[in-house]
Structures are given as structure tokens and as C-alpha cells.
Design an enzyme around this catalytic site. Structure first.
Site, PDB file in Angstrom:
ATOM      1  N   GLY A  36     -19.750  -3.352  -2.120  1.00 16.87           N
ATOM      2  CA  GLY A  36     -21.160  -2.968  -2.035  1.00 16.87           C
ATOM      3  C   GLY A  36     -21.388  -1.550  -1.558  1.00 16.87           C
ATOM      4  N   LYS A  62     -24.132 -13.483  -5.234  1.00 17.33           N
ATOM      5  CA  LYS A  62     -24.469 -13.533  -3.801  1.00 17.33           C
ATOM      6  C   LYS A  62     -25.840 -14.198  -3.616  1.00 17.33           C
ATOM      7  CE  LYS A  62     -21.366  -9.708  -3.069  1.00 17.33           C
ATOM      8  NZ  LYS A  62     -20.982  -8.528  -2.289  1.00 17.33           N
ATOM      9  N   SER A  87     -17.042  -2.756  -5.682  1.00 13.60           N
ATOM     10  CA  SER A  87     -17.706  -1.682  -6.425  1.00 13.60           C
ATOM     11  C   SER A  87     -17.168  -1.492  -7.839  1.00 13.60           C
ATOM     12  CB  SER A  87     -17.652  -0.369  -5.635  1.00 13.60           C
ATOM     13  OG  SER A  87     -18.339  -0.516  -4.398  1.00 13.60           O
ATOM     14  N   GLU A  97     -10.118  -7.908  -2.298  1.00 19.69           N
ATOM     15  CA  GLU A  97     -11.352  -7.151  -2.139  1.00 19.69           C
ATOM     16  C   GLU A  97     -11.322  -6.372  -0.829  1.00 19.69           C
ATOM     17  OE1 GLU A  97     -14.684  -9.102  -4.562  1.00 19.69           O
ATOM     18  OE2 GLU A  97     -14.612 -10.159  -2.677  1.00 19.69           O
ATOM     19  N   GLU A 111     -17.788 -11.481   3.275  1.00 20.41           N
ATOM     20  CA  GLU A 111     -19.110 -11.659   3.898  1.00 20.41           C
ATOM     21  C   GLU A 111     -19.193 -12.982   4.653  1.00 20.41           C
ATOM     22  OE1 GLU A 111     -21.399 -10.825   0.378  1.00 20.41           O
ATOM     23  OE2 GLU A 111     -20.805  -8.719   0.546  1.00 20.41           O
ATOM     24  N   HIS A 148     -14.665 -15.133   1.038  1.00 20.84           N
ATOM     25  CA  HIS A 148     -15.294 -13.824   0.821  1.00 20.84           C
ATOM     26  C   HIS A 148     -15.474 -13.120   2.168  1.00 20.84           C
ATOM     27  CE1 HIS A 148     -18.088 -10.701  -0.311  1.00 20.84           C
ATOM     28  NE2 HIS A 148     -17.695 -10.911  -1.562  1.00 20.84           N
ATOM     29  N   ASN A 158     -20.264 -12.400  -8.910  1.00 26.20           N
ATOM     30  CA  ASN A 158     -20.737 -12.995  -7.657  1.00 26.20           C
ATOM     31  C   ASN A 158     -22.165 -12.509  -7.428  1.00 26.20           C
ATOM     32  OD1 ASN A 158     -21.189 -13.897  -5.094  1.00 26.20           O
ATOM     33  ND2 ASN A 158     -19.554 -12.704  -4.119  1.00 26.20           N
TER      34      ASN A 158
END
Ligand code: PGA
Length: 302
Positions: A222, A60, A262, A216, A145, A143, A58
Site C-alpha cells: 500500500g 481488503k 504495490s 509480501e 495487516e 496477512h 485482495n
């Protein structure tokens, strides 16, 4: 952006090109896989299924044409050609077709979002029809985010609606779920994941063959703070049990459940050894040439 700049190798120019072996199905059974190898592998799996390992990258909101070219050329040159792992890279929308044109043919390309249904007067949106039209095989939906950023705040129902529509247009979905840190700390991890799965279960029906689930944990994304293999396995096992109880044993056995948060070349092998971890969704580390080392963690399963 940083990783693109600091991570790429200068030696990526001589790509192998589009000469790979396309995976025909996510249920393993390719003729080259020897019987002894298959038997040994099946014995290591928890529920008897033979799921093809899956690694998604990904990117991003990172990259430029020149950075993508350098990175993709290193993937084309350095990654193994094998039907034992399915690999997909998630590019930003403006670069989907560009990435598809450069990337080896045995790797797929993914978008990172799409609109909930068919097109029309929806300024700024992109439909799954359009993704399919430009050769995009996958889309990442749900996701964290997009679920949690205050500017976006996508709901469970929106994500489920998007997923059903994307699949109807032939675009496969990496369906992301996972708990916030405060939800883990208050013992809500499994309940949150089940709620997010149920939203999809309520609308999708019995065919999950175009879905991989990416677990996730939000606190691991991250942050450099990876879930331990035991923490990830516990949730993956619960997801598979949920699928068996609420969809079917066949779907539970065949659906790939990825871990994301991560993941790095240093920790992927230990995670990949767990029976219910069928691959990874990789953010930051997919922007570097040694993403290939994460792809190679499929060897833990064969
Ligand atoms: P990370 O991101 O690997 O950089 O933690 C994972 C993801 O967001 O999918």
C-alpha cells in the site's frame, strides 16, 4: 473504497458470465499446451517445475454491492479465458456469496480471514466450514495487516493453526509472510520469512498442495514502493530453498510463491519474468478494471 469509485469502467455491463475454463490442477499439463511451448517454458524455470501462474486480488475492507457488480462485470468481460493462469478475488465476508454468484466460474473467490477451528461460542467469528458452505475456494491468512495491526496482532502459531484447519475443510490458503522495514534494514528478511514458514511447517505435514505462499514485504504494501524484481527474487529463491530443505523437493518445485506489495500494471511484467515469482497477491490495483493487465502478466511465463 476510493479505487472502486474512481477505478471502475462504465462499460462493464455485458459480462461474459460463467463460461470460463476451470483450472483442474496447479501443475500445468493441460492438453492444449503444446509440447514445444511446455519444453520452452520448463527451461526458463529454476527447478524444472511447471507451476500455473496465480494472481490473487485482495479487496481488503472495501466495496459495496454496486461497486462489486460493476468491477466483476468488467473482469468477466475483459479478462482472458485460459488455463495458463489461476485467478482468485478476495472479497469482504458479507459479499463472498454475492461475488461468487456474479463472478466468472473460472475465477475463484477468497475470504480474507477465518476462525482457527470449528465453530461454537465465538461471537463474531466465521469458520472455514462456513466459507466452504457458501462456495468460497480460498482464504488469505497471515496477512501483515492481521499480524501487525495492534488491534489484531495474530501470532505465527494462530495463523498456522487456522491454515491447517481451513485446508482440512477444503478451503485453500494464501499464506502471507514478509518482513517489516526495520527487519529488512537490520538484515533479518530471510530469518523472519523462515520463522513464519516454520510455524506452518511444524503443524502441516508434507502436503502443501492447497497452499500458495505470498511473500509480501510489509514496507511495500500500500505504499507504492514495490520491491525490485531482484529483491523479490532473492527472497522467493530463499523460500523455495527452505521448502526443499525442510519439507521436500517436490513441495519446493510445485508450490506457487507469489509476490505482493504495490504490484501494478506498470511493474508486473518485470516481476513476472523472475523464475521464482509464480504470480501476485494484489491489493489496491485489484479494485480497478485494469487488474486484468496484471492477470495478463502470466504471458511472461508461457
Ligand atoms: P497493495 O497490497 O497491492 O495495495 O500494496 C498488497 C496486499 O496487501 O496484499
Amino acid at each position: 473504497m476510493q479505487a472502486f469509485v474512481t477505478g471502475f469502467s462504465a462499460s462493464g455491463a455485458a459480462g461474459r458470465g460463467n463460461d470460463g475454463v476451470a483450472a483442474k490442477s496447479h501443475i500445468r499439463g493441460a492438453p492444449h499446451v503444446t509440447h514445444a511451448r511446455r519444453v520452452a517454458r520448463v527451461a526458463t524455470l529454476s527447478m524444472g517445475a511447471d507451476r500455473v501462474f496465480f494472481v490473487g486480488g485482495n479487496w481488503k475492507c472495501n466495496g459495496s454491492k454496486s461497486e462489486i457488480k460493476t468491477l466483476v462485470e468488467s473482469f468477466n468481460k475483459d479478462a482472458p479465458t485460459t488455463s495458463d493462469v489461476e485467478v482468485v478475488v478476495g472479497a469482504p465476508l458479507p459479499y463472498l456469496e454475492y461475488t461468487r454468484g456474479l463472478l466468472r466460474s473460472d475465477w475463484g473467490v477468497s475470504a480474507q480471514n477465518c476462525w482457527i477451528g470449528k465453530g461454537g461460542a465465538y461471537t463474531g467469528e466465521v469458520t472455514a466450514d462456513m466459507l466452504a458452505d457458501v462456495g468460497t475456494d480460498w482464504v488469505i491468512l497471515g496477512h501483515s495487516e492481521r499480524r501487525n495491526l495492534p488491534e489484531l496482532k495474530e501470532s505465527d502459531a494462530t495463523i498456522a493453526t487456522k491454515t491447517v484447519y481451513a485446508i482440512s475443510k477444503g478451503v485453500s490458503v494464501m499464506y502471507c509472510i514478509g518482513e517489516l522495514l526495520e527487519e529488512r534494514e537490520s538484515g533479518q528478511t530471510i530469518a523472519v520469512c523462515e520463522r513464519q514458514l516454520k510455524a506452518l511447517g511444524d503443524v502441516i505435514g508434507s502436503d502443501w498442495s492447497k497452499i500458495v505462499i505470498a511473500y509480501e514485504p510489509v514496507w511495500a504494501i500500500g505504499t507504492g514502493k514495490v520491491a525490485t524484481p531482484e529483491q523479490a527474487e532473492e527472497v522467493h529463491e530463499a523460500i523455495r530453498k527452505w521448502l526443499a530443505a525442510n519439507v521436500s523437493q517436490q513441495v519446493a518445485d510445485s508450490t506457487r510463491i507469489l509476490y505482493g506489495g504495490s504490484v501494478s500494471p506498470a511493474n508486473c511484467d518485470e516481476l513476472a519474468k523472475k523464475p521464482n515469482i509464480d504470480g501476485f497477491l494484489v491489493g489496491g490495483a485489484s479494485l480497478k478494471p485494469d487488474f486484468v493487465k496484471i492477470v495478463e502478466s502470466y504471458k511472461q511465463k508461457v
